[in-house]
Design an enzyme around this catalytic site. Structure first.
Site, PDB file in Angstrom:
ATOM      1  N   ILE A  92     -45.510  44.729  18.801  1.00 28.96           N
ATOM      2  CA  ILE A  92     -45.851  45.953  19.519  1.00 28.96           C
ATOM      3  C   ILE A  92     -47.307  45.835  19.942  1.00 28.96           C
ATOM      4  CG2 ILE A  92     -44.133  47.468  18.448  1.00 28.96           C
ATOM      5  CD1 ILE A  92     -46.165  48.422  16.470  1.00 28.96           C
ATOM      6  N   ASP A  93     -47.686  46.581  20.962  1.00 26.22           N
ATOM      7  CA  ASP A  93     -49.024  46.453  21.530  1.00 26.22           C
ATOM      8  C   ASP A  93     -50.117  46.845  20.537  1.00 26.22           C
ATOM      9  OD1 ASP A  93     -47.841  45.722  23.950  1.00 26.22           O
ATOM     10  OD2 ASP A  93     -47.752  47.801  24.643  1.00 26.22           O
ATOM     11  N   LYS A  94     -51.303  46.340  20.780  1.00 27.76           N
ATOM     12  CA  LYS A  94     -52.455  46.613  19.913  1.00 27.76           C
ATOM     13  C   LYS A  94     -52.636  48.102  19.649  1.00 27.76           C
ATOM     14  CE  LYS A  94     -57.521  46.406  19.969  1.00 27.76           C
ATOM     15  NZ  LYS A  94     -58.719  46.032  20.762  1.00 27.76           N
TER      16      LYS A  94
END
Length: 301
Positions: free
Chosen positions: A137-139
């Site tokens: 998942i994105d930062k």
């Protein structure tokens, strides 16, 4: 040179070798895979194949991945919240602002650094830079990730992702008033032709499906639940923008005038999958982060 092995499942049967491997390894571009096929770094059932080879069920694919620049990945005590762990898998609640695995510019402070400190065993299929990592998942997205502790578990979890049987549910705050209570976005996602650092809905993109349900409305904003049928890069962010309701705080796909949240308001709150050994369905949930909940309280008041 790193040797990686994959078994082709029924869902990938009939796909070209480059497309099949890009599905199993999203970090690899199809162009790169085609080059490896040309250089005979990729074999199917111990035989060299051509770039137009279409994989079959139970094909054994071997990739001799050429050496790439690697970094010393050090174990760090990051106090990760592990919500479940056994001898095969674990589920971790990633905080906002944490990158999943090391890369250029992010060699420390990642989820992998923390996992290496807290977990004894991690699968090795993805190499030393991404041990145990089967999806990301994105930062600036918080929430749950499943992690493989051995290669058998890794293959099982990847195959479940390919088969679209993993239940992944996110909560997002978007701009705009969504009038209908639920809907499905079925639009292919690929690289934005005008900006290769962004993704976009493009005709030649990969199949992408997002189901959404309205949870609450706040006038100019709507709280939605999004369930992923596929797992493309930035899928929810791209899809919600595509239908005219970009995520609040999103620096890449959002509006210029937005709430300063430090990133997109998005949380991976539920994940469900079949255990790699027992086949038992397991589901886990994580509450909204404190800053997400606080923002909602402010909108309600």
């Amino acid at each position: 040179m790193e040797r990686l092995e994959y078994e082709i499942t029924e869902e990938l049967t009939g796909s070209r070798i480059d497309k099949a491997l890009a599905t199993l390894q999203p970090d690899w571009s199809r162009t790169q895979i085609q080059q490896w096929v040309k250089e005979e770094h990729i074999k199917v059932n111990n035989s060299v194949v051509k770039q137009n080879y279409k994989v079959k069920t139970d094909d054994q694919v071997t990739v001799e991945q050429p050496a790439m620049e690697e970094y010393d990945v050090e174990a760090e005590n990051l106090n990760l919240e592990i919500v479940y762990e056994d001898q095969d898998v674990l589920v971790v609640n990633k905080p906002v602002g944490m990158v999943v695995h090391p890369s250029a510019g992010h060699v420390s402070g990642t989820l992998v650094n923390g996992l290496m400190y807290q977990v004894t065993d991690l699968s090795g299929i993805n190499g030393i830079m991404r041990p145990g990592i089967v999806h990301r998942i994105d930062k600036d997205t918080s929430g749950l990730l499943m992690v493989a502790k051995n290669d058998k578990a890794h293959v099982s979890l990847v195959n479940q992702l390919v088969a679209k049987s993993v239940n992944r549910v996110y909560t997002a705050l978007v701009h705009g008033h969504i009038p209908h209570d639920n809907g499905t976005i079925d639009a292919p996602i690929g690289r934005d032709k005008r900006d290769r650092q962004r993704m976009a809905v493009v005709d030649e993109g990969k199949n992408a499906v997002t189901h959404f349900k309205v949870l609450e409305r706040f006038g100019a904003y709507t709280l939605v639940e999004c369930r992923l049928e596929t797992g493309r890069t930035h899928q929810i962010r791209v899809h919600m923008k595509y239908i005219g309701y970009p995520l609040v705080g999103d620096p890449k796909y959002g509006q210029r005038k937005t709430i300063d949240f430090g990133g997109q308001v998005l949380h991976a709150g539920t994940i469900g999958f079949d255990h790699p050994t027992t086949d038992e369905y397991m589901e886990f949930t994580a509450p909204l982060p404190e800053n997400f909940q606080q923002l909602l309280n402010e909108l309600r008041s």
